[in-house]
Design an enzyme around this catalytic site. Structure first.
Site, PDB file in Angstrom:
ATOM      1  N   CYS A 265       7.618  19.169   1.421  1.00  0.00           N
ATOM      2  CA  CYS A 265       7.415  18.037   0.516  1.00  0.00           C
ATOM      3  C   CYS A 265       8.134  18.283  -0.803  1.00  0.00           C
ATOM      4  CB  CYS A 265       5.914  17.857   0.264  1.00  0.00           C
ATOM      5  SG  CYS A 265       5.525  16.517  -0.883  1.00  0.00           S
TER       6      CYS A 265
ATOM      7  N   ASP B 181      -0.129  -2.025   0.228  1.00  0.00           N
ATOM      8  CA  ASP B 181      -0.849  -1.379  -0.879  1.00  0.00           C
ATOM      9  C   ASP B 181      -2.124  -0.775  -0.308  1.00  0.00           C
ATOM     10  OD1 ASP B 181      -2.581  -4.030  -0.926  1.00  0.00           O
ATOM     11  OD2 ASP B 181      -3.592  -2.534  -2.202  1.00  0.00           O
TER      12      ASP B 181
ATOM     13  N   ASP C 280      -7.725 -16.758  -3.016  1.00  0.00           N
ATOM     14  CA  ASP C 280      -8.117 -16.945  -1.614  1.00  0.00           C
ATOM     15  C   ASP C 280      -9.508 -16.376  -1.377  1.00  0.00           C
ATOM     16  OD1 ASP C 280      -7.391 -14.256  -2.049  1.00  0.00           O
ATOM     17  OD2 ASP C 280      -6.998 -13.961   0.087  1.00  0.00           O
TER      18      ASP C 280
ATOM     19  N   HIS D  49       0.775  14.304  -5.026  1.00  0.00           N
ATOM     20  CA  HIS D  49       1.243  14.591  -3.663  1.00  0.00           C
ATOM     21  C   HIS D  49       1.032  13.387  -2.730  1.00  0.00           C
ATOM     22  CE1 HIS D  49       1.962  16.382   0.224  1.00  0.00           C
ATOM     23  NE2 HIS D  49       0.802  15.846   0.596  1.00  0.00           N
TER      24      HIS D  49
ATOM     25  N   CYS E 296       7.454  16.925  -3.674  1.00  0.00           N
ATOM     26  CA  CYS E 296       6.703  16.445  -4.848  1.00  0.00           C
ATOM     27  C   CYS E 296       6.444  17.574  -5.825  1.00  0.00           C
ATOM     28  CB  CYS E 296       5.383  15.796  -4.403  1.00  0.00           C
ATOM     29  SG  CYS E 296       4.007  16.939  -4.232  1.00  0.00           S
TER      30      CYS E 296
ATOM     31  N   ASP F 176      -3.110  -8.796  -7.694  1.00  0.00           N
ATOM     32  CA  ASP F 176      -3.896  -9.513  -6.713  1.00  0.00           C
ATOM     33  C   ASP F 176      -4.732 -10.535  -7.462  1.00  0.00           C
ATOM     34  OD1 ASP F 176      -6.157  -8.555  -3.980  1.00  0.00           O
ATOM     35  OD2 ASP F 176      -5.038 -10.373  -4.418  1.00  0.00           O
ATOM     36  N   SER F 177      -5.107 -11.607  -6.765  1.00  0.00           N
ATOM     37  CA  SER F 177      -5.713 -12.769  -7.453  1.00  0.00           C
ATOM     38  C   SER F 177      -7.184 -12.559  -7.794  1.00  0.00           C
ATOM     39  CB  SER F 177      -5.610 -13.985  -6.538  1.00  0.00           C
ATOM     40  OG  SER F 177      -6.185 -13.640  -5.276  1.00  0.00           O
ATOM     41  N   GLY F 178      -7.774 -11.497  -7.252  1.00  0.00           N
ATOM     42  CA  GLY F 178      -9.193 -11.302  -7.507  1.00  0.00           C
ATOM     43  C   GLY F 178     -10.043 -11.797  -6.358  1.00  0.00           C
TER      44      GLY F 178
ATOM     45  N   CYS G  27       3.870  20.228  -4.622  1.00  0.00           N
ATOM     46  CA  CYS G  27       4.311  21.138  -3.557  1.00  0.00           C
ATOM     47  C   CYS G  27       5.459  22.045  -3.994  1.00  0.00           C
ATOM     48  CB  CYS G  27       4.722  20.353  -2.323  1.00  0.00           C
ATOM     49  SG  CYS G  27       3.326  19.503  -1.575  1.00  0.00           S
TER      50      CYS G  27
ATOM     51  N   GLN H 212      -4.923 -16.318   6.077  1.00  0.00           N
ATOM     52  CA  GLN H 212      -6.235 -15.878   6.514  1.00  0.00           C
ATOM     53  C   GLN H 212      -6.411 -16.220   8.003  1.00  0.00           C
ATOM     54  OE1 GLN H 212      -8.263 -13.956   4.935  1.00  0.00           O
ATOM     55  NE2 GLN H 212      -7.386 -13.987   2.879  1.00  0.00           N
TER      56      GLN H 212
ATOM     57  N   PHE I  95     -10.284 -10.908  -3.232  1.00  0.00           N
ATOM     58  CA  PHE I  95     -10.919  -9.828  -2.462  1.00  0.00           C
ATOM     59  C   PHE I  95     -11.994  -9.126  -3.263  1.00  0.00           C
ATOM     60  CE2 PHE I  95     -11.091  -6.749   0.834  1.00  0.00           C
ATOM     61  CZ  PHE I  95     -11.206  -5.501   0.257  1.00  0.00           C
TER      62      PHE I  95
ATOM     63  N   GLY J  88      -7.310 -10.734   4.872  1.00  0.00           N
ATOM     64  CA  GLY J  88      -8.404 -10.758   5.833  1.00  0.00           C
ATOM     65  C   GLY J  88      -8.316  -9.685   6.895  1.00  0.00           C
TER      66      GLY J  88
HETATM   67  C1  LIG Z   1      -8.575  -2.481   1.947  1.00  0.00           C
HETATM   68  N1  LIG Z   1      -8.416  -3.642   2.768  1.00  0.00           N
HETATM   69  C2  LIG Z   1      -8.079  -4.819   2.226  1.00  0.00           C
HETATM   70  N2  LIG Z   1      -7.720  -5.004   0.930  1.00  0.00           N
HETATM   71  C3  LIG Z   1      -7.515  -6.339   0.793  1.00  0.00           C
HETATM   72  C4  LIG Z   1      -7.157  -7.075  -0.337  1.00  0.00           C
HETATM   73  C5  LIG Z   1      -6.913  -6.368  -1.660  1.00  0.00           C
HETATM   74  C6  LIG Z   1      -5.558  -5.704  -1.623  1.00  0.00           C
HETATM   75  N3  LIG Z   1      -5.481  -4.635  -2.645  1.00  0.00           N
HETATM   76  C7  LIG Z   1      -5.434  -5.134  -3.998  1.00  0.00           C
HETATM   77  C8  LIG Z   1      -5.629  -4.013  -4.999  1.00  0.00           C
HETATM   78  C9  LIG Z   1      -7.031  -3.404  -4.857  1.00  0.00           C
HETATM   79  C10 LIG Z   1      -7.289  -2.377  -5.925  1.00  0.00           C
HETATM   80  C11 LIG Z   1      -6.997  -2.900  -7.305  1.00  0.00           C
HETATM   81  C12 LIG Z   1      -5.608  -3.473  -7.430  1.00  0.00           C
HETATM   82  C13 LIG Z   1      -5.376  -4.549  -6.389  1.00  0.00           C
HETATM   83  C14 LIG Z   1      -7.075  -8.493  -0.211  1.00  0.00           C
HETATM   84  N4  LIG Z   1      -6.759  -9.258  -1.322  1.00  0.00           N
HETATM   85  C15 LIG Z   1      -6.774 -10.612  -1.221  1.00  0.00           C
HETATM   86  N5  LIG Z   1      -6.515 -11.380  -2.299  1.00  0.00           N
HETATM   87  N6  LIG Z   1      -7.036 -11.251  -0.041  1.00  0.00           N
HETATM   88  C16 LIG Z   1      -7.306 -10.563   1.108  1.00  0.00           C
HETATM   89  O1  LIG Z   1      -7.539 -11.173   2.164  1.00  0.00           O
HETATM   90  C17 LIG Z   1      -7.341  -9.110   1.030  1.00  0.00           C
HETATM   91  C18 LIG Z   1      -7.651  -8.346   2.169  1.00  0.00           C
HETATM   92  C19 LIG Z   1      -7.748  -6.955   2.037  1.00  0.00           C
HETATM   93  N7  LIG Z   1      -8.092  -5.991   2.925  1.00  0.00           N
HETATM   94 ZN   LIG Z   2       3.694  17.271  -1.972  1.00  0.00          ZN
END
Ligand SMILES: CNc1nc2c(CCNCC3CCCCC3)c3nc(N)[nH]c(=O)c3cc2[nH]1
Ligand SMILES: [Zn+2]
Length: 378
Positions: free
Chosen positions: A313, A275, A156, A344, A315, A102-104, A318, A198, A106, A225
Protein backbone atom coordinates in the site's frame (compact mmCIF):
# COMPACT_ATOMS: atom_id res chain seq x y z
CA UNK A 1 -19.04 -9.78 -26.51
CA UNK A 2 -17.94 -12.26 -23.91
CA UNK A 3 -14.86 -10.91 -22.21
CA UNK A 4 -13.87 -14.45 -21.26
CA UNK A 5 -13.40 -15.35 -24.89
CA UNK A 6 -9.72 -15.79 -25.58
CA UNK A 7 -9.05 -16.97 -22.02
CA UNK A 8 -6.34 -19.70 -22.10
CA UNK A 9 -8.44 -21.95 -19.86
CA UNK A 10 -11.65 -22.91 -21.69
CA UNK A 11 -14.49 -22.47 -19.18
CA UNK A 12 -17.13 -25.23 -19.03
CA UNK A 13 -20.21 -24.17 -21.06
CA UNK A 14 -22.49 -23.63 -18.02
CA UNK A 15 -19.69 -21.78 -16.16
CA UNK A 16 -19.04 -19.68 -19.22
CA UNK A 17 -22.77 -18.95 -19.49
CA UNK A 18 -22.96 -17.92 -15.81
CA UNK A 19 -19.71 -16.07 -15.56
CA UNK A 20 -19.54 -14.47 -18.92
CA UNK A 21 -22.18 -11.81 -18.39
CA UNK A 22 -21.99 -8.74 -20.58
CA UNK A 23 -20.07 -6.17 -18.59
CA UNK A 24 -21.57 -2.68 -18.45
CA UNK A 25 -18.39 -1.40 -16.83
CA UNK A 26 -17.20 1.95 -18.13
CA UNK A 27 -14.46 4.48 -17.43
CA UNK A 28 -15.62 8.08 -17.66
CA UNK A 29 -14.73 11.72 -16.90
CA UNK A 30 -17.06 13.87 -14.77
CA UNK A 31 -16.93 17.61 -15.56
CA UNK A 32 -17.68 19.96 -12.64
CA UNK A 33 -16.95 23.65 -11.83
CA UNK A 34 -14.14 22.38 -9.55
CA UNK A 35 -12.46 20.12 -12.06
CA UNK A 36 -12.79 17.06 -14.28
CA UNK A 37 -12.74 13.78 -12.36
CA UNK A 38 -12.13 10.14 -13.29
CA UNK A 39 -14.77 7.46 -12.82
CA UNK A 40 -15.33 4.92 -11.41
CA UNK A 41 -14.74 6.93 -8.24
CA UNK A 42 -15.09 6.53 -4.51
CA UNK A 43 -16.20 9.69 -2.66
CA UNK A 44 -15.03 10.04 0.98
CA UNK A 45 -17.83 11.10 3.31
CA UNK A 46 -17.54 14.29 5.32
CA UNK A 47 -20.81 14.46 7.21
CA UNK A 48 -20.32 17.74 9.07
CA UNK A 49 -18.07 19.53 6.57
CA UNK A 50 -15.06 17.46 7.50
CA UNK A 51 -13.90 13.96 6.58
CA UNK A 52 -13.39 12.78 10.14
CA UNK A 53 -9.73 12.75 11.31
CA UNK A 54 -8.13 13.77 8.02
CA UNK A 55 -7.27 17.21 6.56
CA UNK A 56 -8.10 18.51 3.06
CA UNK A 57 -4.35 18.39 2.30
CA UNK A 58 -4.21 14.69 3.21
CA UNK A 59 -7.37 14.02 1.15
CA UNK A 60 -5.77 15.68 -1.86
CA UNK A 61 -2.56 13.74 -1.31
CA UNK A 62 -4.39 10.38 -1.28
CA UNK A 63 -6.20 11.18 -4.52
CA UNK A 64 -9.69 12.14 -3.34
CA UNK A 65 -11.56 13.94 -6.14
CA UNK A 66 -15.12 14.54 -4.88
CA UNK A 67 -16.12 14.41 -1.20
CA UNK A 68 -19.59 14.24 0.29
CA UNK A 69 -21.23 16.45 2.84
CA UNK A 70 -24.70 16.37 4.28
CA UNK A 71 -27.53 18.85 4.03
CA UNK A 72 -29.40 17.35 6.98
CA UNK A 73 -26.52 17.81 9.44
CA UNK A 74 -25.40 21.23 8.18
CA UNK A 75 -28.99 22.51 8.05
CA UNK A 76 -29.35 21.73 11.76
CA UNK A 77 -25.82 22.92 12.65
CA UNK A 78 -24.30 25.45 11.89
CA UNK A 79 -27.14 26.32 9.42
CA UNK A 80 -26.72 26.61 5.67
CA UNK A 81 -27.11 30.41 5.62
CA UNK A 82 -24.03 30.67 7.87
CA UNK A 83 -22.06 28.48 5.43
CA UNK A 84 -23.28 30.69 2.56
CA UNK A 85 -22.07 33.79 4.46
CA UNK A 86 -18.71 32.06 4.94
CA UNK A 87 -18.45 31.86 1.14
CA UNK A 88 -19.94 28.39 0.68
CA UNK A 89 -18.82 24.90 1.65
CA UNK A 90 -15.62 24.86 -0.45
CA UNK A 91 -14.36 28.01 1.28
CA UNK A 92 -15.69 27.02 4.70
CA UNK A 93 -13.81 23.68 4.75
CA UNK A 94 -10.94 24.76 2.47
CA UNK A 95 -11.59 22.04 -0.14
CA UNK A 96 -11.04 23.02 -3.79
CA UNK A 97 -11.98 19.64 -5.25
CA UNK A 98 -15.53 18.50 -5.99
CA UNK A 99 -18.28 18.40 -3.39
CA UNK A 100 -21.55 16.47 -3.54
CA UNK A 101 -24.26 17.02 -0.93
CA UNK A 102 -26.98 14.53 -0.17
CA UNK A 103 -30.45 16.05 0.17
CA UNK A 104 -31.10 14.84 3.69
CA UNK A 105 -33.74 12.37 2.54
CA UNK A 106 -31.91 9.37 3.91
CA UNK A 107 -30.77 10.98 7.14
CA UNK A 108 -34.25 12.20 8.05
CA UNK A 109 -35.48 8.61 7.78
CA UNK A 110 -32.46 6.99 9.36
CA UNK A 111 -31.33 9.42 12.09
CA UNK A 112 -34.01 11.48 13.81
CA UNK A 113 -37.07 9.68 15.25
CA UNK A 114 -39.33 10.25 12.25
CA UNK A 115 -42.49 12.27 12.98
CA UNK A 116 -44.37 12.00 9.67
CA UNK A 117 -44.16 12.18 5.88
CA UNK A 118 -46.78 14.04 3.86
CA UNK A 119 -47.01 15.13 0.24
CA UNK A 120 -45.47 18.43 1.40
CA UNK A 121 -42.34 16.87 2.94
CA UNK A 122 -41.00 15.26 6.12
CA UNK A 123 -41.41 16.50 9.70
CA UNK A 124 -38.87 15.09 12.16
CA UNK A 125 -37.15 15.68 15.48
CA UNK A 126 -33.56 16.93 15.39
CA UNK A 127 -31.10 14.32 16.68
CA UNK A 128 -29.15 17.24 18.16
CA UNK A 129 -31.69 19.03 20.37
CA UNK A 130 -34.95 17.18 19.80
CA UNK A 131 -36.58 20.25 18.21
CA UNK A 132 -39.23 19.64 15.53
CA UNK A 133 -37.85 20.27 12.05
CA UNK A 134 -39.29 20.06 8.55
CA UNK A 135 -37.67 19.31 5.19
CA UNK A 136 -39.33 19.57 1.79
CA UNK A 137 -37.92 19.51 -1.76
CA UNK A 138 -37.91 23.34 -1.79
CA UNK A 139 -36.17 23.63 1.60
CA UNK A 140 -33.60 20.91 0.77
CA UNK A 141 -32.74 22.46 -2.59
CA UNK A 142 -32.45 25.97 -1.12
CA UNK A 143 -30.16 24.59 1.60
CA UNK A 144 -27.96 22.87 -1.01
CA UNK A 145 -27.81 26.03 -3.13
CA UNK A 146 -26.60 27.84 0.02
CA UNK A 147 -23.90 25.21 0.58
CA UNK A 148 -22.78 25.54 -3.03
CA UNK A 149 -21.81 21.91 -3.77
CA UNK A 150 -20.97 21.00 -7.38
CA UNK A 151 -23.53 18.17 -7.37
CA UNK A 152 -26.71 18.20 -5.28
CA UNK A 153 -29.40 15.55 -4.82
CA UNK A 154 -33.17 15.79 -5.20
CA UNK A 155 -35.18 15.42 -1.99
CA UNK A 156 -36.42 11.83 -1.83
CA UNK A 157 -37.66 9.16 0.50
CA UNK A 158 -35.32 6.21 0.95
CA UNK A 159 -37.85 3.40 1.27
CA UNK A 160 -37.05 1.23 4.29
CA UNK A 161 -36.36 -2.52 3.81
CA UNK A 162 -38.53 -4.54 3.77
CA UNK A 163 -41.50 -2.55 2.53
CA UNK A 164 -44.93 -3.61 1.28
CA UNK A 165 -45.44 -3.27 -2.48
CA UNK A 166 -48.24 -0.72 -2.02
CA UNK A 167 -46.12 1.47 0.27
CA UNK A 168 -43.13 1.26 -2.10
CA UNK A 169 -45.37 2.20 -5.04
CA UNK A 170 -46.91 5.27 -3.36
CA UNK A 171 -43.57 6.41 -1.93
CA UNK A 172 -41.78 6.04 -5.28
CA UNK A 173 -44.49 8.04 -7.06
CA UNK A 174 -44.18 10.76 -4.42
CA UNK A 175 -40.36 10.79 -4.76
CA UNK A 176 -40.86 11.38 -8.49
CA UNK A 177 -43.19 14.33 -7.75
CA UNK A 178 -40.58 15.58 -5.23
CA UNK A 179 -37.91 15.29 -7.92
CA UNK A 180 -39.98 17.55 -10.19
CA UNK A 181 -40.42 20.04 -7.31
CA UNK A 182 -36.66 19.84 -6.63
CA UNK A 183 -36.00 20.64 -10.28
CA UNK A 184 -38.32 23.69 -10.22
CA UNK A 185 -36.72 24.96 -6.99
CA UNK A 186 -33.20 24.56 -8.40
CA UNK A 187 -32.19 27.94 -9.83
CA UNK A 188 -28.39 27.89 -9.35
CA UNK A 189 -26.57 27.53 -12.67
CA UNK A 190 -23.29 25.62 -12.79
CA UNK A 191 -24.57 23.25 -10.11
CA UNK A 192 -25.78 19.78 -11.19
CA UNK A 193 -29.00 18.38 -9.66
CA UNK A 194 -29.19 14.56 -9.69
CA UNK A 195 -32.48 12.71 -9.30
CA UNK A 196 -32.65 9.55 -7.17
CA UNK A 197 -34.22 6.32 -8.43
CA UNK A 198 -36.31 4.46 -5.87
CA UNK A 199 -38.74 1.53 -6.23
CA UNK A 200 -37.86 -0.56 -3.18
CA UNK A 201 -36.92 -4.15 -4.13
CA UNK A 202 -39.60 -4.37 -6.83
CA UNK A 203 -38.38 -4.67 -10.41
CA UNK A 204 -41.43 -3.03 -11.98
CA UNK A 205 -41.33 -0.06 -9.56
CA UNK A 206 -37.60 0.37 -10.21
CA UNK A 207 -38.24 0.51 -13.96
CA UNK A 208 -41.13 3.00 -13.58
CA UNK A 209 -39.04 5.18 -11.27
CA UNK A 210 -36.06 5.18 -13.65
CA UNK A 211 -38.19 5.87 -16.74
CA UNK A 212 -40.14 8.69 -15.06
CA UNK A 213 -36.97 10.41 -13.82
CA UNK A 214 -35.18 9.98 -17.15
CA UNK A 215 -38.09 11.71 -18.90
CA UNK A 216 -37.64 14.65 -16.48
CA UNK A 217 -34.09 14.89 -17.90
CA UNK A 218 -31.53 15.28 -15.09
CA UNK A 219 -27.73 15.62 -15.63
CA UNK A 220 -27.08 12.52 -13.50
CA UNK A 221 -28.88 9.86 -11.49
CA UNK A 222 -28.50 8.49 -7.97
CA UNK A 223 -29.69 4.96 -7.31
CA UNK A 224 -31.28 5.07 -3.88
CA UNK A 225 -33.13 2.72 -1.60
CA UNK A 226 -30.34 0.12 -1.71
CA UNK A 227 -27.73 -0.97 0.83
CA UNK A 228 -30.51 -0.73 3.42
CA UNK A 229 -30.20 -4.28 4.74
CA UNK A 230 -31.33 -6.25 1.69
CA UNK A 231 -29.31 -9.34 0.65
CA UNK A 232 -26.55 -8.45 -1.83
CA UNK A 233 -28.06 -10.57 -4.65
CA UNK A 234 -31.26 -8.50 -4.34
CA UNK A 235 -29.25 -5.28 -4.60
CA UNK A 236 -27.50 -6.61 -7.73
CA UNK A 237 -30.83 -7.63 -9.25
CA UNK A 238 -32.21 -4.11 -8.71
CA UNK A 239 -29.08 -2.71 -10.39
CA UNK A 240 -29.56 -5.07 -13.32
CA UNK A 241 -33.13 -3.78 -13.72
CA UNK A 242 -32.32 -0.10 -13.26
CA UNK A 243 -28.93 0.83 -14.72
CA UNK A 244 -29.67 -0.11 -18.36
CA UNK A 245 -32.64 2.32 -18.34
CA UNK A 246 -30.41 5.26 -17.43
CA UNK A 247 -28.74 7.30 -20.21
CA UNK A 248 -25.29 5.99 -21.15
CA UNK A 249 -23.89 9.53 -21.31
CA UNK A 250 -24.84 10.50 -17.76
CA UNK A 251 -23.22 9.53 -14.44
CA UNK A 252 -24.77 6.91 -12.18
CA UNK A 253 -24.23 7.19 -8.42
CA UNK A 254 -24.98 4.18 -6.21
CA UNK A 255 -25.74 5.77 -2.84
CA UNK A 256 -24.21 4.40 0.34
CA UNK A 257 -22.16 1.62 -1.25
CA UNK A 258 -19.89 0.17 -0.06
CA UNK A 259 -17.47 -2.64 0.47
CA UNK A 260 -14.98 -3.54 -2.30
CA UNK A 261 -16.93 -6.65 -3.36
CA UNK A 262 -20.07 -4.51 -3.83
CA UNK A 263 -18.08 -1.87 -5.70
CA UNK A 264 -16.65 -4.32 -8.23
CA UNK A 265 -20.10 -5.84 -8.87
CA UNK A 266 -21.76 -2.43 -9.19
CA UNK A 267 -19.06 -1.20 -11.60
CA UNK A 268 -19.78 -4.28 -13.68
CA UNK A 269 -23.41 -3.16 -13.97
CA UNK A 270 -22.30 0.32 -15.04
CA UNK A 271 -22.15 2.36 -11.82
CA UNK A 272 -19.70 5.31 -11.83
CA UNK A 273 -19.81 6.88 -8.34
CA UNK A 274 -19.90 5.53 -4.80
CA UNK A 275 -19.98 6.83 -1.23
CA UNK A 276 -19.81 4.96 2.05
CA UNK A 277 -19.17 5.80 5.69
CA UNK A 278 -17.75 2.29 6.20
CA UNK A 279 -14.02 3.00 5.62
CA UNK A 280 -13.93 5.96 8.00
CA UNK A 281 -16.32 4.38 10.51
CA UNK A 282 -14.54 1.01 10.89
CA UNK A 283 -11.17 2.82 10.98
CA UNK A 284 -12.27 4.48 14.19
CA UNK A 285 -12.64 1.10 15.85
CA UNK A 286 -9.28 -0.09 14.60
CA UNK A 287 -10.24 -2.10 11.51
CA UNK A 288 -8.17 -1.76 8.34
CA UNK A 289 -9.36 -2.76 4.86
CA UNK A 290 -7.11 -4.95 2.74
CA UNK A 291 -7.54 -6.83 -0.54
CA UNK A 292 -7.87 -10.04 1.46
CA UNK A 293 -10.55 -8.65 3.76
CA UNK A 294 -10.51 -6.84 7.10
CA UNK A 295 -7.54 -6.66 9.45
CA UNK A 296 -8.39 -5.70 13.02
CA UNK A 297 -5.07 -4.04 13.77
CA UNK A 298 -6.19 -3.51 17.38
CA UNK A 299 -6.01 -7.29 18.01
CA UNK A 300 -3.30 -8.66 20.33
CA UNK A 301 -1.99 -10.75 17.42
CA UNK A 302 -0.37 -7.57 16.01
CA UNK A 303 1.31 -6.40 19.26
CA UNK A 304 4.77 -7.35 17.90
CA UNK A 305 4.00 -7.24 14.20
CA UNK A 306 6.48 -4.68 12.84
CA UNK A 307 5.22 -4.94 9.24
CA UNK A 308 2.92 -2.24 7.83
CA UNK A 309 -0.84 -2.88 7.51
CA UNK A 310 -0.25 -3.71 3.82
CA UNK A 311 3.29 -3.89 2.37
CA UNK A 312 2.01 -3.02 -1.12
CA UNK A 313 0.00 0.00 0.00
CA UNK A 314 1.29 3.46 -0.94
CA UNK A 315 -0.52 5.30 1.85
CA UNK A 316 1.16 7.48 4.50
CA UNK A 317 0.34 4.93 7.24
CA UNK A 318 1.76 1.90 5.40
CA UNK A 319 4.83 3.77 4.14
CA UNK A 320 5.91 4.92 7.63
CA UNK A 321 4.34 2.93 10.47
CA UNK A 322 3.97 -0.68 11.67
CA UNK A 323 0.91 -2.60 12.81
CA UNK A 324 2.48 -2.72 16.30
CA UNK A 325 2.76 1.06 16.44
CA UNK A 326 -0.80 1.67 15.18
CA UNK A 327 -2.14 -0.94 17.60
CA UNK A 328 -0.28 0.75 20.46
CA UNK A 329 -1.80 4.13 19.55
CA UNK A 330 -5.32 2.67 19.33
CA UNK A 331 -4.98 0.87 22.64
CA UNK A 332 -3.70 4.11 24.20
CA UNK A 333 -6.66 6.02 22.72
CA UNK A 334 -4.24 8.24 20.81
CA UNK A 335 -5.99 10.31 18.09
CA UNK A 336 -3.09 9.70 15.71
CA UNK A 337 -4.03 5.98 15.67
CA UNK A 338 -7.50 6.80 14.29
CA UNK A 339 -5.94 9.15 11.77
CA UNK A 340 -3.59 6.43 10.45
CA UNK A 341 -6.30 3.75 10.06
CA UNK A 342 -8.62 6.31 8.43
CA UNK A 343 -5.90 7.44 6.01
CA UNK A 344 -5.20 3.82 5.08
CA UNK A 345 -8.88 2.88 4.55
CA UNK A 346 -9.63 5.93 2.42
CA UNK A 347 -6.48 5.39 0.37
CA UNK A 348 -7.39 1.71 -0.08
CA UNK A 349 -10.82 2.49 -1.58
CA UNK A 350 -9.60 5.43 -3.66
CA UNK A 351 -6.80 3.26 -5.03
CA UNK A 352 -9.21 0.36 -5.60
CA UNK A 353 -11.46 2.46 -7.85
CA UNK A 354 -8.36 3.73 -9.69
CA UNK A 355 -7.31 0.09 -10.31
CA UNK A 356 -10.82 -0.72 -11.63
CA UNK A 357 -10.64 2.26 -13.99
CA UNK A 358 -7.26 1.10 -15.29
CA UNK A 359 -8.59 -2.45 -15.79
CA UNK A 360 -11.58 -1.11 -17.77
CA UNK A 361 -9.34 1.07 -19.94
CA UNK A 362 -7.13 -1.95 -20.67
CA UNK A 363 -10.22 -4.10 -21.38
CA UNK A 364 -9.39 -6.59 -18.65
CA UNK A 365 -12.08 -5.63 -16.11
CA UNK A 366 -13.83 -9.01 -15.92
CA UNK A 367 -10.59 -10.83 -15.12
CA UNK A 368 -9.69 -8.10 -12.61
CA UNK A 369 -13.09 -8.70 -10.98
CA UNK A 370 -12.57 -12.48 -10.91
CA UNK A 371 -9.11 -12.20 -9.37
CA UNK A 372 -10.24 -9.67 -6.77
CA UNK A 373 -13.33 -11.63 -5.67
CA UNK A 374 -11.27 -14.84 -5.43
CA UNK A 375 -8.92 -13.20 -2.91
CA UNK A 376 -11.31 -10.95 -0.98
CA UNK A 377 -13.27 -12.63 1.80
CA UNK A 378 -16.39 -10.57 2.46
C1 LIG B 1 -25.61 3.12 3.60
N1 LIG B 1 -26.66 2.84 2.66
C2 LIG B 1 -27.32 3.84 2.06
N2 LIG B 1 -27.00 5.15 2.16
C3 LIG B 1 -27.95 5.82 1.45
C4 LIG B 1 -28.12 7.19 1.25
C5 LIG B 1 -27.12 8.17 1.84
C6 LIG B 1 -25.86 8.16 1.01
N3 LIG B 1 -24.73 8.70 1.79
C7 LIG B 1 -24.81 10.13 2.03
C8 LIG B 1 -23.78 10.57 3.04
C9 LIG B 1 -24.07 9.93 4.41
C10 LIG B 1 -23.13 10.46 5.46
C11 LIG B 1 -23.10 11.97 5.50
C12 LIG B 1 -22.80 12.58 4.15
C13 LIG B 1 -23.79 12.08 3.11
C14 LIG B 1 -29.26 7.62 0.51
N4 LIG B 1 -29.47 8.97 0.33
C15 LIG B 1 -30.61 9.38 -0.29
N5 LIG B 1 -30.86 10.70 -0.45
N6 LIG B 1 -31.53 8.50 -0.79
C16 LIG B 1 -31.36 7.15 -0.69
O1 LIG B 1 -32.21 6.37 -1.15
C17 LIG B 1 -30.17 6.67 0.01
C18 LIG B 1 -29.96 5.29 0.18
C19 LIG B 1 -28.85 4.87 0.92
N7 LIG B 1 -28.44 3.64 1.30
ZN1 LIG C 1 -2.07 1.78 3.63
Amino acid sequence: TCAFAGQKKVLAAYEEAVKCGYSGARAGRLHTPHGVFDTPMFMPVGTQATVKAVSPRELKEMGAQIILSNTYHLYLRPGTELVAEAGGLHRFMDWDGGILTDSGGFQVFSLGPLRKITEEGAAFRSHIDGSTQFLSPEIAIKAQMNLGADIIMAFDECIPYPAEYQYAKLSTERTTRWAERSQKAHTRSGQALFAIVQGGMYQDLRRVSANDLVSLDFPGYGIGGLSVGEPKPVMYEMLEQTVPLLPENKPRYLMGVGTPDCLVEAVRYGIDMFDCVFPTRVARNGTAMTKSGRLVVKNAAYAKDFLPIDENCGCYACQNFSRAYIRHLLKADEIFGLRLTTIHNLYFLLDFTKKMRQAILEDRFLSFREEFLAQYCK
